[in-house]
Design an enzyme around this catalytic site. Structure first.
Site, PDB file in Angstrom:
ATOM      1  N   GLU A  52      -5.142   3.479   9.239  1.00  0.00           N
ATOM      2  CA  GLU A  52      -3.738   3.359   9.675  1.00  0.00           C
ATOM      3  C   GLU A  52      -3.515   3.999  11.046  1.00  0.00           C
ATOM      4  O   GLU A  52      -2.716   3.500  11.839  1.00  0.00           O
ATOM      5  CB  GLU A  52      -2.799   4.014   8.649  1.00  0.00           C
ATOM      6  CG  GLU A  52      -2.704   3.260   7.328  1.00  0.00           C
ATOM      7  CD  GLU A  52      -3.686   3.753   6.289  1.00  0.00           C
ATOM      8  OE1 GLU A  52      -3.572   3.348   5.114  1.00  0.00           O
ATOM      9  OE2 GLU A  52      -4.580   4.558   6.648  1.00  0.00           O
ATOM     10  N   PHE A 114       3.970   8.235  -7.485  1.00  0.00           N
ATOM     11  CA  PHE A 114       2.661   8.003  -6.884  1.00  0.00           C
ATOM     12  C   PHE A 114       2.822   7.451  -5.470  1.00  0.00           C
ATOM     13  O   PHE A 114       3.525   6.470  -5.242  1.00  0.00           O
ATOM     14  CB  PHE A 114       1.864   7.016  -7.745  1.00  0.00           C
ATOM     15  CG  PHE A 114       0.523   6.661  -7.174  1.00  0.00           C
ATOM     16  CD1 PHE A 114      -0.492   7.605  -7.088  1.00  0.00           C
ATOM     17  CD2 PHE A 114       0.271   5.374  -6.708  1.00  0.00           C
ATOM     18  CE1 PHE A 114      -1.727   7.270  -6.555  1.00  0.00           C
ATOM     19  CE2 PHE A 114      -0.968   5.035  -6.175  1.00  0.00           C
ATOM     20  CZ  PHE A 114      -1.971   5.993  -6.104  1.00  0.00           C
ATOM     21  N   GLN A 115       2.190   8.094  -4.503  1.00  0.00           N
ATOM     22  CA  GLN A 115       2.220   7.735  -3.090  1.00  0.00           C
ATOM     23  C   GLN A 115       3.631   7.750  -2.508  1.00  0.00           C
ATOM     24  O   GLN A 115       3.931   7.002  -1.570  1.00  0.00           O
ATOM     25  CB  GLN A 115       1.541   6.378  -2.849  1.00  0.00           C
ATOM     26  CG  GLN A 115       0.031   6.430  -3.088  1.00  0.00           C
ATOM     27  CD  GLN A 115      -0.712   5.230  -2.547  1.00  0.00           C
ATOM     28  OE1 GLN A 115      -0.148   4.140  -2.396  1.00  0.00           O
ATOM     29  NE2 GLN A 115      -1.997   5.409  -2.258  1.00  0.00           N
ATOM     30  N   LYS A 164       9.705  -0.873  -1.986  1.00  0.00           N
ATOM     31  CA  LYS A 164       9.046  -2.086  -2.485  1.00  0.00           C
ATOM     32  C   LYS A 164      10.041  -3.049  -3.130  1.00  0.00           C
ATOM     33  O   LYS A 164       9.943  -4.272  -2.952  1.00  0.00           O
ATOM     34  CB  LYS A 164       7.961  -1.695  -3.486  1.00  0.00           C
ATOM     35  CG  LYS A 164       7.100  -2.852  -3.966  1.00  0.00           C
ATOM     36  CD  LYS A 164       5.955  -2.347  -4.836  1.00  0.00           C
ATOM     37  CE  LYS A 164       5.054  -3.488  -5.290  1.00  0.00           C
ATOM     38  NZ  LYS A 164       3.931  -2.982  -6.127  1.00  0.00           N
ATOM     39  N   MET A 479     -13.338  19.667  27.409  1.00  0.00           N
ATOM     40  CA  MET A 479     -12.208  20.376  27.996  1.00  0.00           C
ATOM     41  C   MET A 479     -12.006  21.736  27.341  1.00  0.00           C
ATOM     42  O   MET A 479     -11.652  22.709  28.013  1.00  0.00           O
ATOM     43  CB  MET A 479     -10.932  19.542  27.880  1.00  0.00           C
ATOM     44  CG  MET A 479      -9.744  20.134  28.637  1.00  0.00           C
ATOM     45  SD  MET A 479     -10.069  20.371  30.403  1.00  0.00           S
ATOM     46  CE  MET A 479      -9.792  18.709  31.025  1.00  0.00           C
TER      47      MET A 479
END
Length: 569
Positions: A52, A114-115, A164, A479
């Site tokens: 993602e 969930f999620q 959803k 760096m």
């Protein structure tokens, strides 16, 4: 009565606004939306990245290189969390980006389902605006508003969180089409910033130029975002004013333009920094006086008058007090200035600028026994004639690219400026190539940052994208190493990358032609071959470990403390 569901509404609105490319990764909370893609596959091109974060950076690269809106779609929970660094990157650099996240069903909100993740709360400070959609009826207009906000005013990322069940809910198709075809009225009115400045404002602007003996223009990415590069070139010529740019402003002027001083700031050219310090008038256009440009803000241009033109009123006097400002789109201001009958010449000042250029050039006497990073970037610039879109990660290689690549066209440096996001370069190059299929796209990455998103090699291979990947491999987090050497008595702490993978084998595993080079002779031959072929290629370039980036103004210091050569340490 014909109906349309939320998932179809999302894709129909995207199509209506000519958004034809999106980047994403499917998951449970966006399954209805991904099912709808089977209907819209001929009108919307969905690019499946391998992470993602890769989707977010690819959308960012797409937007920066094209001026269009970059769009990505991810699922809820960890999927949404994985775009947070991408949102921050886009927000800090004012990239127009639309992020659509799936969310658990409305009845499960707030239950630790969930999620489930409160992505609205998480991204409040790194989005221009964000929305949680509550009903199917508000979805079409919220989506249109989000699209509007990405590009109007100061550009930026906007997030739309869609449960959803909203994606599955339905509404009247006729009502949806009626609303879609009616003029959209946003709650935010940005019209004033696109109106011409008042005559008295332009008169005062020109008068300050006339009184100045040593004016200089500080041009930022806002010049390119307003499509004003050509106008700036005319303005600099009309009033005979040298131009220095921020990192993200590189390419506004061709590299060899006589008024071009290239980049200023912490790792800018010494002649640009000295010129800004000597100026008596600083004209800041579409830039925000960030600390990497100014160093010690109190001592930055302390003897100069300052004019600031910016589209965002919040930037005026935020970091540096100005003597005169205009809150407008840079384009309309430059257009009005170009209509002025006044012109000016600053022959003595231009002579001084040329003296500084001659006295403090970037070193180009490269060794022949090993490859220095500066030599590598110079050769890439030479082979591509400064016409490529160059996407970088963050670190030493980023600064060497800014110094030694001759950017000749606007929107050609795609890099994380404000956020400094490692892992940005490779996926950003994917977006840039899809937005500009006929241009050469080069990803210049360090061996550290490359490993943060190297899985996107599969996306490049999968979509057969002609992207040249150059790994500047010094086996260090360069760096950070440099800062440890300058400020911590050369105590290297967890910056060595002595156990890197075999990058050639890694590239080949993804189906990409891959090679390693160690000498300047090998480099010359391989770069000519790589850039003559229309296919993806990875070059693992072993460069000297000892090189650091100079000039360097230490953080918080001024031009008086600038370190020009490593011998000064």
């Amino acid at each position: 009565m014909r109906e349309i569901n939320g998932a179809e509404i999302i894709l129909e609105v995207l199509k209506h606004h000519n958004i034809d490319t999106v980047f994403g990764y499917p998951g449970g909370s966006v399954l209805p939306l991904y099912d709808a893609f089977t209907i819209y596959k001929d009108s919307i091109n969905h690019i499946l990245t391998r992470h993602e974060q890769g989707a977010a950076h690819a959308a960012d690269g797409y937007a920066r290189s094209s001026g269009k809106i970059g769009t990505c779609i991810v699922t809820s929970g960890p999927g949404a969390a994985n775009v947070v660094s991408g949102l921050m990157t886009a927000y800090m650099d004012s990239t127009p980006m639309l992020v659509i996240t799936g969310q658990v069903s409305s009845q499960n909100l707030g239950t630790d389902a969930f999620q489930e993740l409160d992505i609205i709360g998480v991204t409040h400070s790194i989005t221009k605006h964000n929305y949680l959609v509550r009903t199917i009826e508000e979805l079409p207009n919220l989506l249109r508003e989000a699209i509007y906000l990405t590009k109007h005013g100061r550009p930026g990322p906007v997030l739309l969180d869609i449960p959803k069940d909203i994606q599955m809910s339905k509404m009247s198709y006729d009502k949806f089409i009626y609303d879609l075809n009616n003029e959209y009225k946003s709650i935010s009115d940005y019209k004033y910033i696109y109106q011409k400045p008042e005559k008295k404002e332009i008169d005062q602007f020109v008068e300050m130029i006339k009184k100045s003996k040593r004016p200089i223009i500080l041009a930022g990415s806002g010049v390119m975002k307003s499509n004003s590069s050509d106008k700036l070139r005319e303005f600099a010529k009309k009033f005979d004013i040298p131009v220095t740019t921020t990192l993200l402003g590189l390419g506004i002027l061709p590299a060899e333009d006589k008024h071009n001083l290239h980049m200023l700031g912490m790792h800018g050219t010494a002649y640009a920094n000295y010129a800004v310090d000597e100026a008596d008038l600083v004209i800041a256009l579409g830039m925000r006086f960030d600390n990497r440009v100014t160093g010690n803000i109190e001592r930055f241009c302390e003897d100069a008058k300052i004019i600031h033109v910016d589209i965002d009123e919040a930037e005026i006097d935020k970091n540096k007090r100005t003597d005169f400002h205009i809150v407008k789109d840079v384009n309309v201001v430059l257009e009005s200035l170009l209509k002025s009958e006044e012109e000016s010449k600053h022959e003595g000042w231009i002579k001084r600028i040329n003296e500084l250029k001659e006295k403090y050039p970037l070193p180009r006497n490269f060794p022949t026994e090993h490859i220095t990073p500066q030599h590598l970037i110079s050769k890439i610039s030479e082979v591509t004639k400064g016409e490529a879109i160059v996407c970088t990660d963050v670190g030493q290689h980023q600064m060497w690219t800014a110094q030694y690549y001759d950017f000749n066209t606007p929107n050609s440096i795609i890099t994380s400026g404000g956020a400094g996001t490692m892992g940005f370069g490779l996926p950003a190059a994917i977006g840039a190539k899809l937005a500009n299929p006929d241009r050469e796209v080069v990803a210049i990455v360090g061996d550290g940052g490359f490993q943060m998103n190297s899985q996107e090699l599969m996306t490049i291979s999968d979509y057969d994208l002609d992207i040249k990947i150059i790994i500047v491999n010094n086996s260090f987090l360069g760096m950070v190493k440099q800062l440890q050497e300058v400020f911590y008595e050369k105590r290297h702490s967890f910056v060595r990358l002595e156990r890197n993978p075999d990058f050639v084998m890694l590239g080949q595993a993804y189906g990409i032609d891959s090679n390693m080079v160690k000498t300047p002779k090998e480099l010359d031959e391989l770069l000519k071959k790589v850039f003559s072929e229309k296919k993806s290629s990875l070059v693992n370039c072993i460069v000297s470990k000892e090189e650091n980036v100079f000039p360097m103004i230490p953080g918080g210091e001024s031009v008086d403390e600038m370190i020009i050569f490593k011998e000064e340490l």
